[in-house]
Design an enzyme around this catalytic site. Structure first.
Site, PDB file in Angstrom:
ATOM      1  N   GLU A 266      36.408  18.651  61.052  1.00  0.00           N
ATOM      2  CA  GLU A 266      35.651  19.065  61.016  1.00  0.00           C
ATOM      3  C   GLU A 266      34.736  17.495  61.916  1.00  0.00           C
ATOM      4  OE1 GLU A 266      33.720  21.256  59.253  1.00  0.00           O
ATOM      5  OE2 GLU A 266      35.308  22.661  59.454  1.00  0.00           O
TER       6      GLU A 266
ATOM      7  N   SER B  38      42.058  59.374  15.711  1.00  0.00           N
ATOM      8  CA  SER B  38      42.433  58.719  14.151  1.00  0.00           C
ATOM      9  C   SER B  38      42.340  57.331  13.698  1.00  0.00           C
ATOM     10  CB  SER B  38      43.985  59.438  14.103  1.00  0.00           C
ATOM     11  OG  SER B  38      43.646  60.922  14.589  1.00  0.00           O
TER      12      SER B  38
END
Length: 708
Positions: A154, A420
Site C-alpha cells: 500500500e 400441546s
C-alpha cells in the site's frame, strides 16, 4: 586590339542626355570633375549586381545565428513563466477548497465506535459486535510482518514521506500508463486515513485537495506509529469487518496477534478489492493476490524470498476461513440487550455470557445434522434450540440451521404456535383449581360455542385421568379444563411463569394457538425442574470495560416461588409419565429422571419438545419459515431425538439426580398454604380431591360452574 568604350557604350550604361539624372535616381554618387576636365571612370559592376542595390543590402546589420544554448534559455524562461502562473492557479484552487474546511484548530480524530467483545463462560470469544466488528489493537501487539505486509503493498515510503508522496504518485502514474489501465493509486496511507476519518468517498478534485491538506495535518500532529494504528484499526476488509482484528476474527477465527505470514498477506491483499478478493468467496483470487503481497515484501526487504515462497498459498488449495456458526445468534441477542443493561455503549466493553462453548457448538451440530439428514425427505428446513439451567442461565441457543443464510433468531424472536407443549400450563392451572393427576375427566367430542376441538388421531377414550390425558395429549380434555378454570386463569398462570407474549383469553389457547417464543416457553418449564421457583432467562453475567471497570454484574433475581411444591410434584409425575409411555417416549437420558411434553401444531407446521432434568431444561423446535406443513413430523419425532442427543452430552460426568418432590422443596411463596392450595384469588372448587366417594369428573365441575 584595344577597344575604347565609354560607360554609355556598355550594356546597362547611361543613355545620352540622361546619365546624370539616371545616376542620381539610382542612388549613384556624383564625382567631382578632374583637373583635365574629363570625368573619372566608374568602377566595374557585375552583370548580376542590379545596379547599386548590392551596396544597400550590405549596409544592413547581420542577424545572430540560432544556437542550442539560446533555445534552452528561452525554453527555461517560458517554462518559468508558465510554472509561476500554474503555481498561482494551484494555490488558488487549494485556497478555495481549504476555505471550505473547518478551522484547523477544530480538527480532531473522531473516536472509534465502541466494540462489544462477547465471550463464553470459559473466555472463548463468541463474537465482536458493534459497527467496527472488532476491537482495536496496538501496533506493538502485532507480529512485525502484519503491518509490513500492508506497507509493502500500500505505501512503501510511508516512513519517509510527509503525508503526500509525489514519487509514489509518479510511480503509480507510470505504472498505469504502461498497463494501459488504472492498476494503482497514488494515495499514501496517511491520505487514506484522512479520507476515512474526515471525508466522503467521492472521487472529486476538491476531495483530493482536502485529503492532501488533512494528510499534512495528520503528519504534523501524530506520529507515524499512531497514524498506522489509526489505519490498521479502521480500514475496511470486507464482510462488515473494519480493522485488522475484526478481519482476522471474521476470516480466520483468531486474533490478529496470532496471524501467520500467509494470513497477513491475504488480509493485506484484501484492501485492493475487499469483496472481489474475499478468501471465503474467491479463495483462488485471494491466494494469487497474497503471492503479490509476499513478493512485494521480499522486494522491500521485509522478508526473504524463501520466506515468501514458503508462506505462499497454493491457489488450487481452498483457504480455510471461519464459518458463521450459531454463536452469532447469541451475539446478536446479547448486542440487542446492551442498551437496557448499561445504556449507550460509548467505549469498548467485554461481555461475559452464560454460554457453555462446547454445548453451544454441539447443539448447533445436532440441530444442523437432523435437518440435513431428514429435512428434505420430511419437508422441514429449520430448527432451533434453547437450553438453560435451573436458575434461567442460558447455556446454549441455536436460532437457525445456518446463520450465514439467515440471521433471524427463531429461538428468541419467532412467535409461533406451541401446540400441546402449552398444555402443562393448562394442567397446572387445573391443579391449582383443585384437580389432581387422578381426577377423572371425559375425552369426548366437544362443541363449545361453535368451537369443536378434536384429538390428533380423531379417536376418543371416554373417561380418563388427568395423568393419562396429558400423557397421550388429548385435546378435548385440555379444552374442557381451560373452559372450566377460564382462559384468563390459564393466561395468568402463563404470565406468572414468565411468558410475556400477548395471549388472547379464548379457549383455544389450551391447544397452544398463541404465538410464543421458544425461549419463553422453555423458561416457563424451568420451575418444574427447580421446585417451583420462577426464573427470568438470562445470558449476560457481567459487563466490564477493557480496563476492568465493572459496569454490570448479574445478581440472581426473579419472581420467587411461583408454583406450590405439591403442584410441582404432581406436574413432574404427569410429565414424567408423558415421556415414559406417552408421546415423548423417544426422549431419553440414561440414569436421570426426566419429564417433558411434545407439541405439534395444526397440519404439522410446527413440532416441539420441551423437556427437563434436575440440571437443565431444553426446548427444541423444527419447522419451516414459510409455515408450510411437514410430512409426518411431530414433537415426539426429531425434536425429541435432538433433545436426547444434546441432553446426553450436557449431562456427561454429572451425578444423576431426581426431579423435585413435595418433600424437598424451596421455601414456599407467600400466599401459598402448606397444603399446596393456591392463593385465594385463584378459583376454588367445593370438596377436597381424593376424599370424595367417587372420582370427581370435569362434567361435575362444569355443572357447578354453569348450572347445567
Amino acid at each position: 586590339m584595344d577597344i575604347k568604350l565609354t560607360s554609355d557604350d556598355r550594356i546597362g550604361g547611361s543613355k545620352s542626355g540622361a546619365s546624370k539624372s539616371g545616376a542620381s535616381k539610382r542612388g549613384g554618387k556624383k564625382r567631382p570633375a578632374s583637373k583635365s576636365g574629363r570625368g573619372k571612370a566608374e568602377p566595374k559592376k557585375s552583370f548580376f549586381s542590379g545596379g547599386t542595390n548590392t551596396k544597400k543590402r550590405n549596409s544592413k546589420r547581420k542577424k545572430k545565428p540560432v544556437t542550442l544554448f539560446g533555445i534552452i534559455v528561452k525554453l527555461t524562461y517560458w517554462l518559468l513563466v508558465l510554472g509561476i502562473w500554474a503555481g498561482i492557479g494551484v494555490a488558488a484552487i487549494v485556497a478555495y477548497y481549504a476555505l471550505q474546511l473547518p478551522a484547523s484548530d477544530s480538527w480532531a480524530v473522531p473516536d472509534r465506535p465502541a466494540n462489544i467483545r462477547i465471550v463464553a463462560t470459559n473466555g472463548q470469544l463468541i463474537s465482536n459486535q458493534g459497527k467496527m466488528g472488532g476491537e482495536a489493537v496496538l501496533f506493538r501487539e502485532l507480529p512485525e510482518y502484519v503491518p509490513a505486509a500492508i506497507l509493502a503493498i500500500e505505501d512503501r515510503r510511508f516512513f519517509d514521506h510527509i503525508g503526500i508522496d509525489p514519487l509514489g504518485i509518479l510511480r503509480a502514474a507510470l505504472g498505469n500508463i504502461q498497463a494501459g489501465r488504472v492498476t494503482a493509486g497514488g494515495s499514501t496511507i496517511t491520505q487514506q486515513v484522512a479520507k476515512n476519518l474526515f471525508l466522503s468517498p467521492d472521487q472529486t478534485l476538491g476531495r483530493k485537495v482536502q485529503e492532501a491538506l488533512l494528510a499534512l495535518w495528520l503528519e504534523q500532529n501524530y506520529s507515524k506509529i499512531q497514524i498506522m494504528e489509526l489505519y490498521l484499526n479502521r480500514v475496511y476488509f470486507g464482510a462488515g469487518a473494519f480493522g485488522i482484528e475484526a478481519a482476522s476474527q471474521r476470516y480466520f477465527a483468531k486474533s490478529a496477534r496470532n496471524l501467520s505470514l500467509g494470513e497477513a498477506a491475504i488480509l493485506a491483499g484484501l484492501l485492493k478489492a475487499p469483496s472481489r478478493l474475499s478468501p471465503d468467496k474467491n479463495p483462488e483470487g485471494a491466494a494469487q493476490r497474497a503471492r503479490v503481497v509476499l513478493k512485494a515484501m521480499a522486494e522491500v526487504g521485509y522478508i526473504s524470498t524463501q520466506e515468501a515462497e514458503a508462506a505462499a498459498i497454493d491457489p488450487n488449495q481452498r483457504i480455510r476461513t471461519r464459518v458463521a456458526g450459531a454463536e452469532y445468534y447469541v451475539a446478536d441477542w446479547v448486542e440487542s440487550l446492551m442498551t437496557s443493561y448499561i445504556g449507550d455503549v460509548t467505549q469498548d466493553v467485554i461481555v461475559t455470557t452464560t454460554i457453555d462453548w462446547d454445548l453451544q457448538k454441539f447443539a448447533e451440530f445436532t440441530v444442523r445434522e437432523a435437518v440435513s439428514i431428514n429435512g428434505e425427505e420430511r419437508n422441514f428446513s429449520q430448527g432451533a434450540l434453547v437450553s438453560m439451567t435451573t436458575d434461567g442461565a442460558v447455556k446454549a441457543i441455536v436460532g437457525g440451521v445456518d446463520y450465514s443464510d439467515s440471521q433471524f433468531n427463531r429461538a428468541v424472536s419467532a412467535r409461533r404456535q406451541s401446540g400441546s407443549a402449552f398444555k402443562p400450563l393448562v394442567y397446572l392451572t387445573a391443579l391449582e383449581a383443585g384437580f389432581t393427576p387422578d381426577t377423572i375427566v371425559e375425552d369426548a367430542p366437544l362443541d363449545y360455542e361453535g368451537w369443536q376441538p378434536k384429538n390428533y388421531n380423531g379417536e376418543y377414550a371416554g373417561d380418563v385421568t388427568l395423568r393419562d390425558a396429558l400423557t397421550f395429549s388429548l385435546n378435548t380434555v385440555a379444552a374442557r379444563l381451560a373452559i372450566a378454570v377460564s382462559p384468563q386463569a390459564v393466561i395468568n398462570t402463563a404470565y406468572r411463569l414468565g411468558i410475556s407474549s400477548q395471549i388472547e383469553p379464548v379457549p383455544s389457547i389450551s391447544l397452544g394457538t398463541a404465538g410464543i417464543s421458544l425461549l419463553e416457553l422453555t423458561g416457563a418449564y424451568v420451575p418444574f425442574s427447580n421446585g417451583g421457583v420462577g426464573v427470568i432467562p438470562y445470558v449476560i453475567t457481567s459487563i466490564q470495560t477493557t480496563e476492568g471497570e465493572i459496569l454490570y454484574q448479574n445478581i440472581p433475581a426473579g419472581p420467587g416461588q411461583v408454583i406450590a411444591p405439591q403442584n410441582v410434584e404432581m406436574m413432574n409425575d404427569m410429565l414424567s409419565n408423558a415421556i415414559d409411555v406417552g408421546t415423548g417416549k423417544r426422549a431419553h437420558l440414561a440414569n436421570w429422571q426426566i419429564a417433558g411434553k411434545t407439541g405439534t401444531t395444526q397440519s404439522n407446521r410446527d413440532a416441539l419438545f420441551i423437556g427437563y432434568s434436575a440440571n437443565l431444561t431444553t426446548g427444541v423446535w423444527v419447522g419451516n419459515d414459510d409455515n408450510s406443513s411437514m410430512k409426518g413430523v411431530g414433537g415426539g419425532t426429531f425434536p425429541a431425538e435432538i433433545w436426547s442427543a444434546y441432553m446426553t452430552r450436557a449431562h456427561e460426568g454429572l451425578v444423576p439426580a431426581n426431579l423435585p418432590n413435595g418433600n424437598s422443596m424451596p421455601q414456599l411463596l407467600d400466599g401459598f398454604s402448606p397444603d399446596g392450595l393456591p392463593p385465594q384469588n385463584v378459583p376454588q372448587q367445593n370438596g377436597t380431591p381424593g376424599q370424595q366417594e367417587r372420582p370427581r369428573t370435569l362434567v361435575d365441575l362444569i355443572n357447578e360452574l354453569f348450572g347445567n
